[in-house]
Design a protein around this motif. Structure first.
Motif, PDB file in Angstrom:
ATOM      1  N   ASN A  95       2.203 -18.788  -1.106  1.00  0.00           N
ATOM      2  CA  ASN A  95       2.893 -17.712  -1.827  1.00  0.00           C
ATOM      3  C   ASN A  95       1.909 -16.640  -2.332  1.00  0.00           C
ATOM      4  OD1 ASN A  95       5.288 -16.570  -2.612  1.00  0.00           O
ATOM      5  ND2 ASN A  95       5.206 -17.436  -4.673  1.00  0.00           N
ATOM      6  N   ASN A  96       0.874 -17.090  -2.967  1.00  0.00           N
ATOM      7  CA  ASN A  96      -0.060 -16.119  -3.533  1.00  0.00           C
ATOM      8  C   ASN A  96      -0.791 -15.317  -2.453  1.00  0.00           C
ATOM      9  OD1 ASN A  96       0.700 -16.782  -6.055  1.00  0.00           O
ATOM     10  ND2 ASN A  96      -0.963 -18.215  -6.440  1.00  0.00           N
ATOM     11  N   PRO A  97      -1.383 -15.981  -1.420  1.00  0.00           N
ATOM     12  CA  PRO A  97      -2.020 -15.171  -0.359  1.00  0.00           C
ATOM     13  C   PRO A  97      -1.037 -14.204   0.286  1.00  0.00           C
ATOM     14  CG  PRO A  97      -2.450 -17.519  -0.055  1.00  0.00           C
ATOM     15  CD  PRO A  97      -1.577 -17.401  -1.236  1.00  0.00           C
ATOM     16  N   LEU A  98       0.231 -14.661   0.424  1.00  0.00           N
ATOM     17  CA  LEU A  98       1.235 -13.781   1.031  1.00  0.00           C
ATOM     18  C   LEU A  98       1.438 -12.541   0.174  1.00  0.00           C
ATOM     19  CD1 LEU A  98       4.195 -15.853   2.512  1.00  0.00           C
ATOM     20  CD2 LEU A  98       2.698 -14.247   3.672  1.00  0.00           C
ATOM     21  N   GLY A  99       1.494 -12.773  -1.158  1.00  0.00           N
ATOM     22  CA  GLY A  99       1.653 -11.664  -2.113  1.00  0.00           C
ATOM     23  C   GLY A  99       0.519 -10.661  -1.938  1.00  0.00           C
ATOM     24  N   SER A 100      -0.682 -11.233  -1.801  1.00  0.00           N
ATOM     25  CA  SER A 100      -1.845 -10.354  -1.630  1.00  0.00           C
ATOM     26  C   SER A 100      -1.724  -9.575  -0.330  1.00  0.00           C
ATOM     27  CB  SER A 100      -3.124 -11.193  -1.602  1.00  0.00           C
ATOM     28  OG  SER A 100      -3.193 -11.940  -2.785  1.00  0.00           O
ATOM     29  N   LEU A 117       0.915  -8.764   1.330  1.00  0.00           N
ATOM     30  CA  LEU A 117       1.946  -7.738   1.194  1.00  0.00           C
ATOM     31  C   LEU A 117       1.412  -6.545   0.392  1.00  0.00           C
ATOM     32  CD1 LEU A 117       4.838  -7.606   2.193  1.00  0.00           C
ATOM     33  CD2 LEU A 117       5.586  -8.365  -0.086  1.00  0.00           C
ATOM     34  N   LEU A 118       0.715  -6.855  -0.727  1.00  0.00           N
ATOM     35  CA  LEU A 118       0.211  -5.800  -1.602  1.00  0.00           C
ATOM     36  C   LEU A 118      -0.786  -4.931  -0.839  1.00  0.00           C
ATOM     37  CD1 LEU A 118       0.205  -4.834  -4.639  1.00  0.00           C
ATOM     38  CD2 LEU A 118      -1.886  -6.194  -4.889  1.00  0.00           C
ATOM     39  N   PHE A 119      -1.709  -5.635  -0.150  1.00  0.00           N
ATOM     40  CA  PHE A 119      -2.763  -4.862   0.540  1.00  0.00           C
ATOM     41  C   PHE A 119      -2.222  -4.135   1.756  1.00  0.00           C
ATOM     42  CE2 PHE A 119      -5.528  -7.804  -1.885  1.00  0.00           C
ATOM     43  CZ  PHE A 119      -6.264  -6.817  -2.576  1.00  0.00           C
ATOM     44  N   SER A 120      -1.262  -4.727   2.449  1.00  0.00           N
ATOM     45  CA  SER A 120      -0.709  -4.003   3.607  1.00  0.00           C
ATOM     46  C   SER A 120       0.027  -2.756   3.128  1.00  0.00           C
ATOM     47  CB  SER A 120       0.193  -4.904   4.434  1.00  0.00           C
ATOM     48  OG  SER A 120       1.246  -5.369   3.648  1.00  0.00           O
ATOM     49  N   ARG A 121       0.673  -2.815   1.934  1.00  0.00           N
ATOM     50  CA  ARG A 121       1.348  -1.629   1.398  1.00  0.00           C
ATOM     51  C   ARG A 121       0.318  -0.560   1.013  1.00  0.00           C
ATOM     52  NH1 ARG A 121       5.941  -4.668  -1.918  1.00  0.00           N
ATOM     53  NH2 ARG A 121       7.430  -4.828  -0.177  1.00  0.00           N
ATOM     54  N   LEU A 122      -0.789  -1.024   0.382  1.00  0.00           N
ATOM     55  CA  LEU A 122      -1.867  -0.079   0.002  1.00  0.00           C
ATOM     56  C   LEU A 122      -2.396   0.615   1.260  1.00  0.00           C
ATOM     57  CD1 LEU A 122      -3.970  -1.931  -2.750  1.00  0.00           C
ATOM     58  CD2 LEU A 122      -2.735   0.232  -2.963  1.00  0.00           C
ATOM     59  N   LEU A 123      -2.651  -0.178   2.300  1.00  0.00           N
ATOM     60  CA  LEU A 123      -3.161   0.368   3.568  1.00  0.00           C
ATOM     61  C   LEU A 123      -2.170   1.356   4.152  1.00  0.00           C
ATOM     62  CD1 LEU A 123      -4.834  -2.669   5.347  1.00  0.00           C
ATOM     63  CD2 LEU A 123      -5.934  -0.589   4.545  1.00  0.00           C
ATOM     64  N   LEU A 124      -0.885   1.035   4.025  1.00  0.00           N
ATOM     65  CA  LEU A 124       0.168   1.910   4.552  1.00  0.00           C
ATOM     66  C   LEU A 124       0.131   3.283   3.879  1.00  0.00           C
ATOM     67  CD1 LEU A 124       3.585   0.120   5.142  1.00  0.00           C
ATOM     68  CD2 LEU A 124       2.522   1.825   6.585  1.00  0.00           C
ATOM     69  N   THR A 168       5.355 -10.114   6.979  1.00  0.00           N
ATOM     70  CA  THR A 168       4.946 -10.754   5.731  1.00  0.00           C
ATOM     71  C   THR A 168       6.148 -10.955   4.821  1.00  0.00           C
ATOM     72  OG1 THR A 168       2.913  -9.487   5.951  1.00  0.00           O
ATOM     73  CG2 THR A 168       3.211 -10.704   3.892  1.00  0.00           C
ATOM     74  N   LYS A 169       7.062  -9.913   4.828  1.00  0.00           N
ATOM     75  CA  LYS A 169       8.272 -10.024   3.999  1.00  0.00           C
ATOM     76  C   LYS A 169       9.106 -11.231   4.440  1.00  0.00           C
ATOM     77  CE  LYS A 169       9.630  -5.515   2.196  1.00  0.00           C
ATOM     78  NZ  LYS A 169      10.363  -4.300   2.589  1.00  0.00           N
ATOM     79  N   ARG A 170       9.137 -11.367   5.777  1.00  0.00           N
ATOM     80  CA  ARG A 170       9.938 -12.471   6.307  1.00  0.00           C
ATOM     81  C   ARG A 170       9.336 -13.811   5.854  1.00  0.00           C
ATOM     82  NH1 ARG A 170      11.920 -15.135  10.805  1.00  0.00           N
ATOM     83  NH2 ARG A 170       9.988 -15.137  12.000  1.00  0.00           N
ATOM     84  N   CYS A 171       7.988 -13.853   5.947  1.00  0.00           N
ATOM     85  CA  CYS A 171       7.315 -15.063   5.487  1.00  0.00           C
ATOM     86  C   CYS A 171       7.608 -15.306   4.013  1.00  0.00           C
ATOM     87  CB  CYS A 171       5.797 -14.934   5.656  1.00  0.00           C
ATOM     88  SG  CYS A 171       5.295 -15.075   7.348  1.00  0.00           S
TER      89      CYS A 171
END
Ligand SMILES: Nc1ncnc2c1ncn2[C@@H]1O[C@H](COP(=O)(O)OP(=O)(O)OP(=O)(O)O)[C@@H](O)[C@H]1O
Ligand SMILES: [Mg+2]
Length: 640
Positions: free
Chosen positions: A432-437, A439-446, A466-469
């Motif tokens: 859960n936590n790595p997934l959160g990270s 998601l957060l970083f992929s949004r920042l990159l976006l 990642t959202k699906r995961c």
């Protein structure tokens, strides 16, 4: 006290037999008692015949005297006044006709001649009466006449001796009577004698002594009763009494002699001789009881001077009565004994199959499911009972086995779920936590990525996947957390309606017909509305998937187990589940839907929810026909 069925049956049989037996005995005894008065009545009628024969006897004496009086020598001798010349023919006439007495008087009734004893002179008082009657009525008169002892002595010593009967005492007889031993009873007839001009010349009278003469009584006995004897005694007894004394009878004393000289009983004496009435009752005569009929014998003046009596030996009928009673009792009690034994065996035979049924039921109650009863030879009703029992035991055994298997399966499934749950929770927590990270970083990159280009596209794909995961991990956590339901009172029909409404407008449901078959007064359930709705949603989406958007969805609600349960079944007309998959559909992650289409958690989540509500979730399915999910929830026991 409780009486067993066998004893009840036995008692019922026996009491019927006792009642019937007693009824027969009472009826029989009543019938016998009824015959006694009839026999008594017969005796009364027999007395009429005896009287007739007695009258014939008198008529015979009357004829003899009348015919003798008509003889010429009498007429001529009297006309001439030659009394002495009449003696010889008169003596000869008396002897020829066997008369005990033959006397001649003049026209005044004064004695002229005595054929039996020419020496004796003097008219007797008893004879005077009948002679005067013949003189005054100028015709033959016949009657019973009693000569007192002293009168008889005047007639003839020998005749008096013939008539002598001394009193013999017997039980029940009159006591201390003043009886004349020498008195004689005669059948006497008096005939007037006329000359050719019809002038009265005198009277001829004569007759037969009845004392100690048995031809009359024996004739009556023979005519009416024959020679019948009972225990050495004559059954029918005929007696002529002079006053109260038997002077002619066929009754015998214990020594076997004719019972002359014995006396009538006091009550008969009073009734017949004193009151001049007849007697038809039982009476004691000589030394036994008889069913009797007595009537007075009267002299010419109508005074009772003797008795004509008939009797039938009562003992014979009493013995018959007693014998019949014994026979009735013997038949009743013998029958009772035989039928009691029969009833006993009958009751036992009837009860035997029931007893074995009871034994088998007890064994079954103790848990022996192998119990069987063999009642094929029992009566059909009980044989049916036996078959039903065996069938019942077989189906209990089958259910028991099924239940055991089911429980085992459910236990295994629960274990599996719990294990997978723990594992999944651990993994999900870590991911859960790595997934959160990510998601957060992929949004920042976006945000930093150029507006167009492959990089933005890839970053979008990373975010989406990642959202699906994240969603999967969330449902895993949800699954593992197994939140306790927040229960409240719910109308299941309402929840189902609102769930269906969510989908009806969606594209997947356009060609699906939804059939609602709700029980209107369905009991409420205590459940968590969100969780319950989630279950229904999972099942309905699966159904729509299975029908590939085309078919009929039938939702049925019913109460069961006397309103203690609510049963919800949701059927589809979809592809069905193959038997090899049925076992696994409730397992987490079991899915037949392609990657990215299903997680395989829907049903396992639903199963857990329903279980936590104290209910059950089952499935029935046939490939190519459709699938039905049945959820059972306990109904609320609160007032609704
Ligand atoms: N009504 C149905 N008809 C035919 N098969 C069904 C039906 N419902 C469930 N299944 C089968 O059971 C499997 C498991 O269902 P479940 O709901 O647990 O997971 P899923 O639907 O595959 O995925 P998810 O529900 O997580 O999206 C399904 O993949 C499907 O093969
Ligand atoms: Mg599903």
């Amino acid at each position: 006290m409780k009486v067993s069925l066998r004893n009840r049956l036995f008692l019922a049989f026996v009491s019927v037999i006792v009642i019937v037996g007693l009824l027969c005995t009472v009826l029989g005894v009543g019938l016998i008692h009824y015959t006694m008065p009839r026999i008594q009545e017969e005796v009364r009628l027999d007395l009429n015949s005896a009287r007739e024969i007695y009258q014939e006897h008198i008529a015979h004496v009357s004829d003899v005297v009348r015919l003798t009086a008509l003889r010429i020598f009498l007429k001529e001798g009297l006309s001439r006044g030659d009394v002495d010349g009449l003696l010889a023919p008169l003596v000869e006439a008396r002897e020829r006709e066997s008369l005990d007495l033959l006397n001649l008087t003049d026209a005044q009734g004064d004695l002229l001649l005595k054929a039996r004893n020419p020496e004796e002179r003097g008219q007797t008082e008893a004879a005077r009466q009948i002679v005067e009657k013949a003189l005054s009525e100028k015709r033959v008169v016949a009657s019973t006449v009693v000569f007192a002892g002293e009168d008889l002595l005047k007639e003839d010593d020998e005749l008096a001796e013939l008539a002598r009967i001394e009193v013999v005492p017997t039980p029940h007889a009159r006591s201390n009577p003043d009886v004349d031993d020498l008195a004689g009873m005669f059948l006497l007839a008096a005939a007037p004698i006329f000359d050719d001009e019809g002038e009265l010349l005198g009277v001829l009278y004569g007759g037969e002594l009845l004392n100690g003469r048995y031809d009359y009584v024996d004739k009556v006995r023979d005519d009416i009763y024959g020679q019948e004897k009972y225990r050495g005694r004559e059954v029918g007894v005929v007696t002529v009494f002079l006053g109260e004394k038997r002077i002619a009878t066929n009754a015998v004393t214990p020594t076997g002699e004719r019972a002359i000289g014995t006396l009538v009983s006091e009550e008969v004496y009073r009734r017949v001789l004193v009151e001049g009435k007849s007697w038809t009752e039982r009476a004691f005569a000589v030394n036994d009881w008889y069913l009797t009929a007595y009537e007075p014998i009267c002299d010419p003046s109508g005074t009772p001077v003797g008795i004509l009596g008939l009797g039938l030996l009562e003992r014979k009928f009493k013995d018959m009565e007693r014998k019949a009673l014994w026979i009735f009792l013997a038949v009743t009690f013998g029958g009772l004994a035989v039928s009691t034994a029969t009833c006993f065996f009958l009751a036992r035979t009837i009860m035997r199959p029931i007893t074995s049924l009871v034994r088998a039921t007890k064994n079954l109650a103790r848990g022996n499911l192998q119990e069987r009863v063999e009642l094929d030879r029992a009566p059909p009703e009980i044989a049916v009972l036996g078959k039903a029992f065996n069938t019942m035991v077989a189906s209990i055994r089958e259910r028991d086995e099924q239940l055991q298997q089911q429980t085992q399966e459910e236990l295994m499934r629960s274990d599996r779920l719990a294990m997978i749950g723990q594992l999944a929770a651990g993994v999900a927590h870590e991911i859960n936590n790595p997934l959160g990270s990510i998601l957060l970083f992929s949004r920042l990159l976006l945000q930093q990525a150029p507006r167009e280009g492959v990089m933005r596209e890839n970053l979008h794909r990373i975010e989406k996947e990642t959202k699906r995961c994240h969603t999967i991990v969330q449902s895993l956590l949800e699954f593992a957390r197994q939140r306790e339901p927040q229960v409240e009172l719910l109308h299941v029909n309402g929840i189902l309606d609102s769930t269906v409404q969510l989908f009806e407008s969606q594209f997947l449901f356009h060609n699906i017909e939804v059939v609602r078959d709700y029980q209107p007064d369905l009991p409420q359930v205590r459940a968590d509305p969100a969780q319950v709705q989630q279950v229904f949603m999972n099942i309905i989406i699966n159904a729509a998937d299975a029908m590939k958007g085309k078919g009929t969805l039938t939702i049925t609600t019913r109460s069961a187990d006397a309103d203690k349960q609510v049963v919800i079944s949701i059927s589809d007309t979809g592809c069905g589940i193959p038997p090899e998959d049925i076992e696994r559909i409730f397992d987490p992650f079991f899915t037949t839907k392609g990657v990215g289409h299903g997680t395989g958690l829907g049903l396992s989540l639903s199963y857990g929810i329903i279980q936590r509500h104290g209910g059950s979730l089952r499935v029935n399915s046939e490939v190519g026909v459709g699938t039905t999910f049945v959820a059972v929830l306990p109904a609320s026991e609160e007032e609704q």
